[in-house]
Design a protein around this motif. Structure first.
Motif, PDB file in Angstrom:
ATOM      1  N   GLU A 150       0.828  -1.211   0.000  1.00  0.00           N
ATOM      2  CA  GLU A 150       0.000   0.000   0.000  1.00  0.00           C
ATOM      3  C   GLU A 150       0.860   1.259   0.000  1.00  0.00           C
ATOM      4  N   ARG A 151       1.951   1.222   0.736  1.00  0.00           N
ATOM      5  CA  ARG A 151       2.849   2.377   0.758  1.00  0.00           C
ATOM      6  C   ARG A 151       3.460   2.623  -0.627  1.00  0.00           C
ATOM      7  N   ASP A 152       3.911   1.565  -1.270  1.00  0.00           N
ATOM      8  CA  ASP A 152       4.491   1.713  -2.608  1.00  0.00           C
ATOM      9  C   ASP A 152       3.451   2.205  -3.616  1.00  0.00           C
ATOM     10  N   PHE A 153       2.219   1.722  -3.461  1.00  0.00           N
ATOM     11  CA  PHE A 153       1.161   2.163  -4.381  1.00  0.00           C
ATOM     12  C   PHE A 153       0.886   3.652  -4.232  1.00  0.00           C
ATOM     13  N   LEU A 154       0.831   4.149  -2.992  1.00  0.00           N
ATOM     14  CA  LEU A 154       0.574   5.579  -2.765  1.00  0.00           C
ATOM     15  C   LEU A 154       1.713   6.432  -3.311  1.00  0.00           C
ATOM     16  N   LEU A 155       2.939   6.017  -3.058  1.00  0.00           N
ATOM     17  CA  LEU A 155       4.078   6.805  -3.535  1.00  0.00           C
ATOM     18  C   LEU A 155       4.158   6.808  -5.060  1.00  0.00           C
ATOM     19  N   LYS A 156       3.861   5.671  -5.673  1.00  0.00           N
ATOM     20  CA  LYS A 156       3.888   5.622  -7.132  1.00  0.00           C
ATOM     21  C   LYS A 156       2.792   6.486  -7.738  1.00  0.00           C
ATOM     22  N   ALA A 157       1.595   6.500  -7.102  1.00  0.00           N
ATOM     23  CA  ALA A 157       0.504   7.353  -7.589  1.00  0.00           C
ATOM     24  C   ALA A 157       0.872   8.827  -7.466  1.00  0.00           C
ATOM     25  N   ILE A 158       1.558   9.210  -6.379  1.00  0.00           N
ATOM     26  CA  ILE A 158       1.966  10.610  -6.205  1.00  0.00           C
ATOM     27  C   ILE A 158       3.004  11.002  -7.258  1.00  0.00           C
ATOM     28  N   GLN A 159       3.884  10.082  -7.595  1.00  0.00           N
ATOM     29  CA  GLN A 159       4.865  10.369  -8.646  1.00  0.00           C
ATOM     30  C   GLN A 159       4.198  10.605 -10.002  1.00  0.00           C
ATOM     31  N   GLU A 160       3.096   9.914 -10.229  1.00  0.00           N
ATOM     32  CA  GLU A 160       2.352  10.083 -11.474  1.00  0.00           C
ATOM     33  C   GLU A 160       1.316  11.205 -11.391  1.00  0.00           C
ATOM     34  N   LYS A 161       1.380  11.995 -10.290  1.00  0.00           N
ATOM     35  CA  LYS A 161       0.470  13.125 -10.071  1.00  0.00           C
ATOM     36  C   LYS A 161      -0.995  12.682 -10.045  1.00  0.00           C
ATOM     37  N   LYS A 162      -1.226  11.582  -9.327  1.00  0.00           N
ATOM     38  CA  LYS A 162      -2.578  11.053  -9.130  1.00  0.00           C
ATOM     39  C   LYS A 162      -2.821  10.863  -7.648  1.00  0.00           C
ATOM     40  N   SER A 187      -4.835  28.592   8.183  1.00  0.00           N
ATOM     41  CA  SER A 187      -3.640  27.802   7.891  1.00  0.00           C
ATOM     42  C   SER A 187      -3.868  26.902   6.681  1.00  0.00           C
ATOM     43  N   VAL A 188      -2.822  26.701   5.913  1.00  0.00           N
ATOM     44  CA  VAL A 188      -2.826  25.810   4.748  1.00  0.00           C
ATOM     45  C   VAL A 188      -1.632  24.871   4.892  1.00  0.00           C
ATOM     46  N   SER A 189      -1.881  23.575   4.773  1.00  0.00           N
ATOM     47  CA  SER A 189      -0.847  22.561   4.981  1.00  0.00           C
ATOM     48  C   SER A 189      -0.370  22.005   3.645  1.00  0.00           C
ATOM     49  N   PHE A 190       0.951  21.741   3.579  1.00  0.00           N
ATOM     50  CA  PHE A 190       1.591  21.170   2.394  1.00  0.00           C
ATOM     51  C   PHE A 190       2.375  19.937   2.832  1.00  0.00           C
ATOM     52  N   ALA A 191       2.167  18.838   2.137  1.00  0.00           N
ATOM     53  CA  ALA A 191       2.864  17.589   2.437  1.00  0.00           C
ATOM     54  C   ALA A 191       3.943  17.361   1.383  1.00  0.00           C
ATOM     55  N   PHE A 192       5.147  16.971   1.848  1.00  0.00           N
ATOM     56  CA  PHE A 192       6.283  16.733   0.955  1.00  0.00           C
ATOM     57  C   PHE A 192       6.626  15.245   0.969  1.00  0.00           C
ATOM     58  N   PHE A 193       7.013  14.750  -0.205  1.00  0.00           N
ATOM     59  CA  PHE A 193       7.346  13.340  -0.370  1.00  0.00           C
ATOM     60  C   PHE A 193       8.704  13.239  -1.053  1.00  0.00           C
ATOM     61  N   GLN A 194       9.435  12.184  -0.679  1.00  0.00           N
ATOM     62  CA  GLN A 194      10.762  11.912  -1.231  1.00  0.00           C
ATOM     63  C   GLN A 194      11.673  13.131  -1.101  1.00  0.00           C
ATOM     64  N   GLY A 230      11.119  16.295  -0.391  1.00  0.00           N
ATOM     65  CA  GLY A 230      10.714  17.549  -0.997  1.00  0.00           C
ATOM     66  C   GLY A 230      10.606  17.521  -2.499  1.00  0.00           C
ATOM     67  N   THR A 231      10.720  16.336  -3.115  1.00  0.00           N
ATOM     68  CA  THR A 231      10.620  16.273  -4.575  1.00  0.00           C
ATOM     69  C   THR A 231       9.192  16.509  -5.044  1.00  0.00           C
ATOM     70  N   TYR A 232       8.233  15.941  -4.316  1.00  0.00           N
ATOM     71  CA  TYR A 232       6.820  16.056  -4.693  1.00  0.00           C
ATOM     72  C   TYR A 232       6.062  16.782  -3.597  1.00  0.00           C
ATOM     73  N   LEU A 233       5.035  17.518  -3.993  1.00  0.00           N
ATOM     74  CA  LEU A 233       4.276  18.380  -3.088  1.00  0.00           C
ATOM     75  C   LEU A 233       2.784  18.143  -3.288  1.00  0.00           C
ATOM     76  N   LEU A 234       2.034  18.108  -2.166  1.00  0.00           N
ATOM     77  CA  LEU A 234       0.579  17.963  -2.200  1.00  0.00           C
ATOM     78  C   LEU A 234      -0.034  18.963  -1.235  1.00  0.00           C
ATOM     79  N   VAL A 235      -1.199  19.485  -1.585  1.00  0.00           N
ATOM     80  CA  VAL A 235      -1.953  20.398  -0.730  1.00  0.00           C
ATOM     81  C   VAL A 235      -3.109  19.631  -0.084  1.00  0.00           C
ATOM     82  N   ASP A 236      -3.387  19.914   1.172  1.00  0.00           N
ATOM     83  CA  ASP A 236      -4.478  19.288   1.910  1.00  0.00           C
ATOM     84  C   ASP A 236      -4.337  17.764   1.884  1.00  0.00           C
TER      85      ASP A 236
END
Length: 420
Positions: free
Chosen positions: A10-22, A193-200, A202-208
């Protein structure tokens, strides 16, 4: 209860989806979840739904003594309640690390930013001031509790009204809502407040980020800002190194989101104020469309009943009657009987006739056996001895002798006489 960790798949699936901007809920990278703001019947009660994350805030006030170092300012107090109803990982009546972080964030975002005029809360200098208490309850946890808590807290403070106060000499009189209209708080701006999540790193960024996205993120950046693009608070967690360009980029995104949320809060407050003045539905009554309490209740439809009697009579006249049926004779299987009056048994005889038939049939079978064997049989009983003599003549004579107590010698003598 400990939090259930995610599996590697599940962790790999989420990270791969974030890399594909999904994202799992179908959003884009900088999209916020659907935001809904509702107010209760009382002033200062607010509900906020951010996707599946639900929080509630209730503002209350009381007259207390001021602090010694600030005798002319009121007091603001924040309290966060994490109930096990929101998530099984939350424990009742126990202060967790998450609740401490949320408390500190609200204090920095609302109290330290001076968004409320605390001097207007002073009643008597050095003696009595208003203490504003904000209780935030987490009803459902699906990620991004910091943004939801800041939105519901500032919306509840804007909706709150404190009682009016009259001073005569040393006496302080607090008027009820029936005597005088309550007074709103003096709010300069609305920090959100607005939160930003970073992955890998700081390579990838998501809002909320959602709850599952928060589990796999490497770091979080929270920026509290008002609609005038003034940063009220900024906080980074997770131990990631962010560049200057990344922080500036997040601040630009936050300014757009804050202006949209501020406009939504202002519109919700205006709608509630208009509904209260016009005497319409407000609070929870507004969230129940068409006076329906349950969501699965269907609307009633009108039915034309003018020609119902005529159509019913035509249907009755045209309908055919049921076919005549004759009573079927039930033949029981061997070994089964019937119960009922006037019903014959399996042999077609009545009960009395059947008993007579059985007795005669038993006698005939006994005589046939004796005729075949050619000797006399004597049958005796323990309680009443019965002597049955069967002779091998064509017509057998049956004699029964009853005796309560017989002697063995008499039975032997009787045998000899019969033999002669």
């Amino acid at each position: 209860m400990k939090e259930t960790p995610l599996s590697n798949c599940e962790r790999d699936f989420l990270l791969k989806a974030i890399q594909e901007k999904k994202r799992l809920d179908g959003r884009q990278t900088y999209d916020y979840r659907k935001l809904k703001i509702m107010f209760g019947t009382d002033f200062g009660c607010c509900f906020v739904e951010l996707g599946k994350t639900r929080v509630m805030a209730q503002v209350s006030c009381a007259l207390v003594a001021p602090k010694e170092n600030r005798p002319n300012e009121g007091i603001m107090f924040f309290n966060i309640e994490l109930s096990p109803m929101a998530s099984p990982t939350f424990e009742q009546s126990r202060q967790s690390e998450l609740s401490v972080k949320l408390n500190r964030q609200l204090e920095r975002c609302l109290r330290n930013s001076k968004c409320i005029d605390t001097e207007s809360l002073c009643v008597v200098s050095g003696e009595k001031v208003w203490e504003i208490r904000v209780d935030v309850h987490i009803l459902n946890h699906d990620g991004n509790l910091k943004d939801a808590a800041s939105i519901v807290a500032i919306a509840a403070l804007c909706h709150f009204r404190r009682p009016d106060v009259g001073i005569q000499g040393d006496e302080v009189t607090v008027y009820s809502t029936e005597e005088r209209d309550p007074i709103p708080l003096s709010i300069y701006h609305m920090p959100i407040s607005v939160s930003f999540a970073f992955f890998q790193q700081g390579t990838y960024l998501l809002v909320d980020p959602s709850e599952r996205e928060e589990r796999v993120m490497d770091g979080l950046l929270m920026i509290a800002m008002n609609k005038h693009r003034e940063i009220c608070s900024i906080q980074s967690s997770g131990g990631i190194m962010l560049l200057k360009e990344q922080v500036m980029r997040c601040s630009k995104i936050a300014s757009v989101k804050v202006s949209e949320i501020t406009e939504l809060i202002t519109k919700a407050l205006e709608n509630d104020r208009t509904a209260r003045k016009s005497g319409g539905r407000f609070g929870f009554a507004e969230s129940m469309p068409q006076e329906r309490i349950t969501a699965m209740k269907k609307e009633e439809t009108s039915v034309e009943m003018t020609d119902a009697n005529v159509e019913a009579s035509d249907v009755v006249l045209q309908a055919e009657g049921p076919p005549e049926t004759s009573q079927s004779v039930v033949v029981p299987l061997p070994g089964m009987g019937q119960v009922g009056q006037g019903v014959k048994n399996s042999w077609g005889l009545e009960e009395d006739e059947e008993e007579e038939y059985k007795s005669d049939h038993d006698q005939e079978t006994a005589m046939e056996v004796v005729e075949k064997q050619g000797h006399v049989v004597e049958i005796s009983d323990s309680e009443e001895e019965e002597v049955v003599i069967l002779e091998p003549e064509p017509v057998a004579k049956v004699q029964k002798k009853k005796s309560s107590k017989s002697h063995p010698k008499e039975s032997a003598a009787s045998k000899k006489l019969h033999k002669k």
